[in-house]
Design a protein around this motif. Structure first.
Motif, short mmCIF file in Angstrom:
data_model
loop_
_atom_site.label_atom_id
_atom_site.label_comp_id
_atom_site.label_asym_id
_atom_site.label_seq_id
_atom_site.Cartn_x
_atom_site.Cartn_y
_atom_site.Cartn_z
N UNK A 1 -15.82 2.23 8.87
CA UNK A 1 -15.98 2.36 7.51
C UNK A 1 -15.09 1.26 6.79
N UNK A 2 -13.84 1.28 6.95
CA UNK A 2 -13.07 0.49 6.22
C UNK A 2 -11.98 -0.16 6.96
N UNK A 3 -11.93 -0.14 8.46
CA UNK A 3 -10.93 -0.70 9.27
C UNK A 3 -9.60 -0.15 9.24
N UNK A 4 -9.01 -0.17 7.87
CA UNK A 4 -7.85 0.77 7.59
C UNK A 4 -7.50 0.58 6.12
N UNK A 5 -6.84 1.69 5.62
CA UNK A 5 -6.54 1.84 4.50
C UNK A 5 -5.76 0.54 3.91
N UNK A 6 -6.12 -0.07 2.46
CA UNK A 6 -5.55 -1.25 2.10
C UNK A 6 -3.82 -1.20 2.20
N UNK A 7 -3.27 -2.04 2.79
CA UNK A 7 -1.95 -1.81 3.17
C UNK A 7 -1.14 -1.75 1.97
N UNK A 8 -1.28 -2.77 0.69
CA UNK A 8 -0.66 -2.56 -0.52
C UNK A 8 -0.69 -1.16 -1.02
N UNK A 9 -2.08 -0.64 -0.90
CA UNK A 9 -1.94 0.82 -1.76
C UNK A 9 -1.11 1.78 -0.83
N UNK A 10 -1.00 1.69 0.42
CA UNK A 10 -0.37 2.80 1.12
C UNK A 10 1.02 2.41 0.96
N UNK A 11 1.37 0.98 0.90
CA UNK A 11 2.80 0.89 0.77
C UNK A 11 3.48 1.51 -0.72
N UNK A 12 2.46 1.26 -1.59
CA UNK A 12 2.93 1.80 -2.86
C UNK A 12 3.02 3.34 -2.91
N UNK A 13 1.99 4.10 -2.33
CA UNK A 13 1.82 5.41 -2.40
C UNK A 13 3.14 5.95 -1.59
N UNK A 14 3.48 5.53 -0.41
CA UNK A 14 4.35 6.08 0.52
C UNK A 14 5.73 5.83 0.05
N UNK A 15 5.82 4.78 -0.88
CA UNK A 15 7.22 4.69 -1.56
C UNK A 15 7.32 5.43 -2.45
N UNK A 16 6.16 5.72 -3.20
CA UNK A 16 6.44 6.78 -4.38
C UNK A 16 6.67 8.20 -3.83
N UNK A 17 6.11 8.38 -2.81
CA UNK A 17 6.31 9.70 -1.87
C UNK A 17 7.78 9.76 -1.67
N UNK A 18 8.41 8.76 -1.11
CA UNK A 18 9.68 8.80 -0.43
C UNK A 18 10.63 8.79 -1.52
N UNK A 19 10.52 8.20 -2.77
CA UNK A 19 11.67 8.27 -3.95
C UNK A 19 11.59 9.26 -4.75
N UNK A 20 10.27 10.26 -4.56
CA UNK A 20 10.36 11.40 -5.51
C UNK A 20 9.45 11.26 -6.60
#
Length: 444
Positions: A319-338
């Motif tokens: 369906x998408x091959x993988x989640x867009x890397x830019x999106x996941x990088x931003x999202x997980x960065x915001x998870x990690x820094x609170x």
């Protein structure tokens, strides 16, 4: 000859309705009266109304009769275009945001631009997400009460994509899926696309009627159940622990897959344990950051039983091959820094304030909802019809949703849903005042 006459009746009535000669909300003649007036057999008169109903021009209500529908509400695309017009107040869709979010995105993009891992974001990613990002998602889900190892968390392009992945991986066309009689419209669209049969369950006080589910499973081969136990959309309930345990018991007895949608669960603190914890062997848990952070941040999380992981990864690839890397990088960065935790806390407070404003304005009317949610459900009093109310509000430049997009049963109740999270607070108060005034006018 009789067929030609019946077709002429259909065409004539349809033309009059579309031209406004028969106004929305008009009660039409009974089947017997129509048959006598047009010289038709009773069964042929019933066919006339059936065709008009299929055309979206009339609707029948048990015990009340047949009514002309509001034609301006028959096209969902028209509603969406109006909602996004500058002069329309949107109480139809929820996209809660905070003033600081644009600045956060700007800073996140700057940080990515200076990172040493930038080249990696331009390449294909593992289908379920890079493992360090899945680990960040697992930490986020642990705070939501779902403690699982990182390899059981898959990254998807938003919660809707997560539901689609689950349905494609586990269900086949024709499978029966139990759902609430009022449920998330996105799942209805998904089921229609995949040719799944939805079996509606009536509502109890704080969740689906589980006795009805048990009876359904005893008479039909039900494959799965789709539920929102923590902050149901649109009714706002949070199912108590006893109901969750009973649901798990029924699912185990009948071999059901549980699809647990937790898109709005972040708004509820100290909720009972998720179904994914109570029945990890058969529950697919889906959530995302679209509501808790931003609608444009299409990053979702799927927790699935171990035996389904490879199947889910194949569907993500298809369906998408993988989640867009830019999106996941931003999202997980915001998870990690609170940042995500801080935004969610602020939105919980924001939703509670908006609920308080709406409830104060609507005092005296019946409504259903959770005190910390971004929506309210209003069953309409007296003879008020949902299509009339919604049409009048649209003419007053206020967009609301009727029950129809949420209904999985044959007949939609006369009710509207107010989405509270998309407008400024002062606009919200004035708009809800308009909603109350229109409802009271049609209820007289």
């Amino acid at each position: 000859m009789a067929r030609a006459r019946y077709k002429k009746v259909v065409d004539a009535m349809a033309a009059d309705i579309r031209a406004g000669k028969i106004a929305p909300g008009t009660r039409l003649p009974t089947h017997r009266e129509l048959a006598a007036r047009e010289g038709l057999a009773l069964v042929t008169a019933s066919r006339v109304y059936a065709e008009l109903s299929d055309m979206g021009l009339v609707s029948g209500e048990t015990g009340r009769g047949m009514f002309v529908r509001e034609s301006t509400l028959t096209s969902r695309d028209d509603i969406v275009r109006r909602v996004f017009a500058d002069d329309v107040v949107d109480l139809n869709f929820n996209y809660p945001s905070l003033p600081e979010q644009a600045g956060l995105l700007r800073n996140a993009l700057r940080a990515l631009a200076s990172s040493g891992d930038l080249d990696a974001l331009l390449r294909y990613q593992p289908h379920g997400g890079r493992m360090h990002e899945r680990a960040s998602a697992a930490l986020y889900l642990e705070d939501r009460g779902v403690g699982v190892p990182a390899d059981r968390v898959l990254l998807v392009s938003g919660a809707q994509h997560g539901l689609a992945v689950a349905a494609l991986a586990l269900l086949q066309p024709g499978d029966v899926v139990a759902v609430d009689a009022l449920t998330y419209p996105g799942f209805k669209v998904l089921a229609q696309s995949l040719r799944l049969e939805l079996a509606p369950l009536p509502a109890a006080i704080d969740g689906p009627d589980l006795d009805a589910l048990d009876r359904l499973c005893a008479t039909r081969r039900v494959r799965a159940i789709y539920v929102m136990p923590t902050l149901h959309n649109p009714l706002g309930w949070v199912s108590p622990e006893r109901s969750r345990l009973r649901l798990v018991e029924i699912a185990r007895e009948h071999g059901l897959v549980i699809l647990e949608d937790a898109s709005y669960a972040y708004l509820v603190e100290h909720a009972p344990e998720p179904l994914a914890v109570l029945a990890p062997e058969s529950t697919v848990y889906v959530s995302g950051l679209s509501k808790s952070v931003a609608t444009g941040l299409r990053v979702g999380f799927v927790v699935t039983p171990t035996q389904f992981i490879e199947t889910f990864e194949r569907v993500i690839r298809a369906t998408t091959w993988n989640t867009p890397a830019l999106m996941t990088a931003i999202a997980t960065g915001w998870i990690n820094d609170g940042t995500v935790a801080r935004l969610e806390a602020q939105k919980r407070d924001d939703a509670a304030r908006r609920q308080a404003v709406a409830r104060a304005v609507l005092d005296g009317l019946e409504f259903v909802g959770h005190p910390c949610s971004y929506f309210l459900w209003l069953p309409l009093p007296g003879g008020a019809r949902a299509d009339q109310v919604a049409s009048k509000l649209m003419r007053d430049n206020v967009s609301v949703s009727t029950a129809e997009p949420f209904a999985t049963s044959k007949h939609s109740p006369h009710a509207i849903r107010l989405a509270l999270g998309s407008v400024d607070m002062d606009v919200l108060q004035r708009s809800v005042e308009t909603v109350k005034r229109v409802i009271e006018h049609y209820a007289c």
